[in-house]
Design a protein around this motif. Structure first.
Motif, PDB file in Angstrom:
ATOM      1  N   THR A   1       2.744  10.543  -1.120  1.00 26.64           N
ATOM      2  CA  THR A   1       3.433  10.232   0.135  1.00 26.64           C
ATOM      3  C   THR A   1       2.797  10.931   1.328  1.00 26.64           C
ATOM      4  O   THR A   1       2.944  10.458   2.454  1.00 26.64           O
ATOM      5  CB  THR A   1       4.928  10.581   0.041  1.00 26.64           C
ATOM      6  N   GLN A   2       2.096  12.018   1.109  1.00 27.13           N
ATOM      7  CA  GLN A   2       1.393  12.677   2.212  1.00 27.13           C
ATOM      8  C   GLN A   2       0.327  11.742   2.801  1.00 27.13           C
ATOM      9  O   GLN A   2       0.052  11.776   3.991  1.00 27.13           O
ATOM     10  CB  GLN A   2       0.760  13.999   1.748  1.00 27.13           C
ATOM     11  N   GLN A   3      -0.243  10.867   1.961  1.00 24.87           N
ATOM     12  CA  GLN A   3      -1.226   9.895   2.430  1.00 24.87           C
ATOM     13  C   GLN A   3      -0.593   8.928   3.431  1.00 24.87           C
ATOM     14  O   GLN A   3      -1.260   8.471   4.359  1.00 24.87           O
ATOM     15  CB  GLN A   3      -1.816   9.114   1.254  1.00 24.87           C
TER      16      GLN A   3
ATOM     17  N   THR B   1       0.837  -1.203   0.000  1.00 20.01           N
ATOM     18  CA  THR B   1       0.000   0.000   0.000  1.00 20.01           C
ATOM     19  C   THR B   1       0.868   1.248   0.000  1.00 20.01           C
ATOM     20  O   THR B   1       0.637   2.172  -0.789  1.00 20.01           O
ATOM     21  CB  THR B   1      -0.941   0.011   1.221  1.00 20.01           C
ATOM     22  N   PHE B   2       1.870   1.277   0.869  1.00 17.77           N
ATOM     23  CA  PHE B   2       2.741   2.447   0.942  1.00 17.77           C
ATOM     24  C   PHE B   2       3.533   2.637  -0.351  1.00 17.77           C
ATOM     25  O   PHE B   2       3.723   3.761  -0.807  1.00 17.77           O
ATOM     26  CB  PHE B   2       3.682   2.360   2.139  1.00 17.77           C
ATOM     27  N   SER B   3       4.001   1.550  -0.943  1.00 19.20           N
ATOM     28  CA  SER B   3       4.774   1.694  -2.185  1.00 19.20           C
ATOM     29  C   SER B   3       3.880   2.173  -3.325  1.00 19.20           C
ATOM     30  O   SER B   3       4.319   2.960  -4.165  1.00 19.20           O
ATOM     31  CB  SER B   3       5.485   0.396  -2.549  1.00 19.20           C
ATOM     32  N   GLN B   4       2.628   1.730  -3.347  1.00 21.09           N
ATOM     33  CA  GLN B   4       1.696   2.213  -4.368  1.00 21.09           C
ATOM     34  C   GLN B   4       1.425   3.704  -4.190  1.00 21.09           C
ATOM     35  O   GLN B   4       1.414   4.460  -5.163  1.00 21.09           O
ATOM     36  CB  GLN B   4       0.391   1.430  -4.316  1.00 21.09           C
ATOM     37  N   LEU B   5       1.231   4.128  -2.953  1.00 24.84           N
ATOM     38  CA  LEU B   5       1.034   5.561  -2.691  1.00 24.84           C
ATOM     39  C   LEU B   5       2.263   6.354  -3.110  1.00 24.84           C
ATOM     40  O   LEU B   5       2.146   7.418  -3.721  1.00 24.84           O
ATOM     41  CB  LEU B   5       0.727   5.796  -1.207  1.00 24.84           C
TER      42      LEU B   5
ATOM     43  N   LEU C   1       9.054  11.119   2.801  1.00 24.25           N
ATOM     44  CA  LEU C   1       7.744  11.609   3.197  1.00 24.25           C
ATOM     45  C   LEU C   1       7.527  13.061   2.818  1.00 24.25           C
ATOM     46  O   LEU C   1       6.417  13.540   2.846  1.00 24.25           O
ATOM     47  CB  LEU C   1       7.553  11.438   4.707  1.00 24.25           C
ATOM     48  N   ALA C   2       8.583  13.762   2.458  1.00 27.28           N
ATOM     49  CA  ALA C   2       8.432  15.153   2.068  1.00 27.28           C
ATOM     50  C   ALA C   2       7.885  15.283   0.657  1.00 27.28           C
ATOM     51  O   ALA C   2       7.622  16.367   0.189  1.00 27.28           O
ATOM     52  CB  ALA C   2       9.771  15.879   2.178  1.00 27.28           C
TER      53      ALA C   2
ATOM     54  N   HIS D   1      -8.213   6.880   9.110  1.00 24.27           N
ATOM     55  CA  HIS D   1      -7.874   7.376   7.774  1.00 24.27           C
ATOM     56  C   HIS D   1      -8.248   6.323   6.728  1.00 24.27           C
ATOM     57  O   HIS D   1      -8.088   5.118   6.965  1.00 24.27           O
ATOM     58  CB  HIS D   1      -6.378   7.703   7.693  1.00 24.27           C
ATOM     59  N   PRO D   2      -8.742   6.744   5.554  1.00 26.21           N
ATOM     60  CA  PRO D   2      -9.123   5.775   4.516  1.00 26.21           C
ATOM     61  C   PRO D   2      -7.994   4.818   4.116  1.00 26.21           C
ATOM     62  O   PRO D   2      -8.261   3.648   3.827  1.00 26.21           O
ATOM     63  CB  PRO D   2      -9.523   6.661   3.335  1.00 26.21           C
TER      64      PRO D   2
END
Length: 174
Positions: A52-54, A42-46, A131-132, A64-65
């Motif tokens: 990355t703010q998600q 999930t994180f890599s897809q975002l 994350l920035a 959070h969704p």
């Protein structure tokens, strides 16, 4: 860094997975690995989509969704892969995923987990970025190696070619 995430999930999953009589002991490691895989994918897809703010927002709130999506995907995956019933899977996901994400947030800020856990390192290991707002390059890089390594350990390489891919997925359903 991924080993730290695995340890974090194992520690967080002690009650909800390992000491849970509804999860057969032979599936404990697989359920823990599935939690890691679901979070990382999930994180890599975002990250790949420049969202990355998600990731930051998901670490901040169990409501959070993205967090809810991770929980639903994880519950569905462990039901399908390990035959865990729906209510047990939902219960495990509702406890484990927010606990892990909260601990990741704590480590990100230099506290919480107390072991130097850093979400930016995880995102970097997935292919760059931070994350920035860095986008990173996931084009078949580190995340595929991670999937292959984890998948191979859990017998997901169904065609025996040394990687975990769509061919393996198709063989699972034959």
């Amino acid at each position: 860094m991924l080993e730290q995430l695995t340890q974090l999930i194992q520690q967080s999953g002690l009650q909800s997975v390992i000491n849970n009589p509804e999860v057969p002991n032979e599936h404990n490691d697989g359920v823990i690995a599935e939690a890691q895989n679901t979070i990382l994918s999930t994180f890599s897809q975002l990250q790949a989509n420049g969202e990355t703010q998600q990731v930051n927002e998901a670490l901040e709130s169990a409501d959070h969704p993205v967090t809810q999506n991770i929980q639903q995907n994880f519950a569905g995956n462990i039901m399908e892969k390990f035959g865990i019933n729906g209510s047990t899977a939902a219960s495990i996901a509702a406890v484990l995923i927010p606990t892990v994400l909260n601990a990741m947030k704590g480590g990100q800020q230099g506290g919480g987990a107390g072991n130097g856990f850093n979400i930016q390192d995880i995102l970097s290991s997935l292919g760059g970025g931070n994350l920035a707002g860095g986008l990173g390059n996931l084009g078949g890089g580190n995340i595929q190696n991670t999937i292959n390594n984890i998948g191979g350990k859990f017998g997901l390489d169904k065609d025996g070619d040394g990687d975990v891919d769509l061919n393996d997925l198709t063989k699972m359903f034959r």
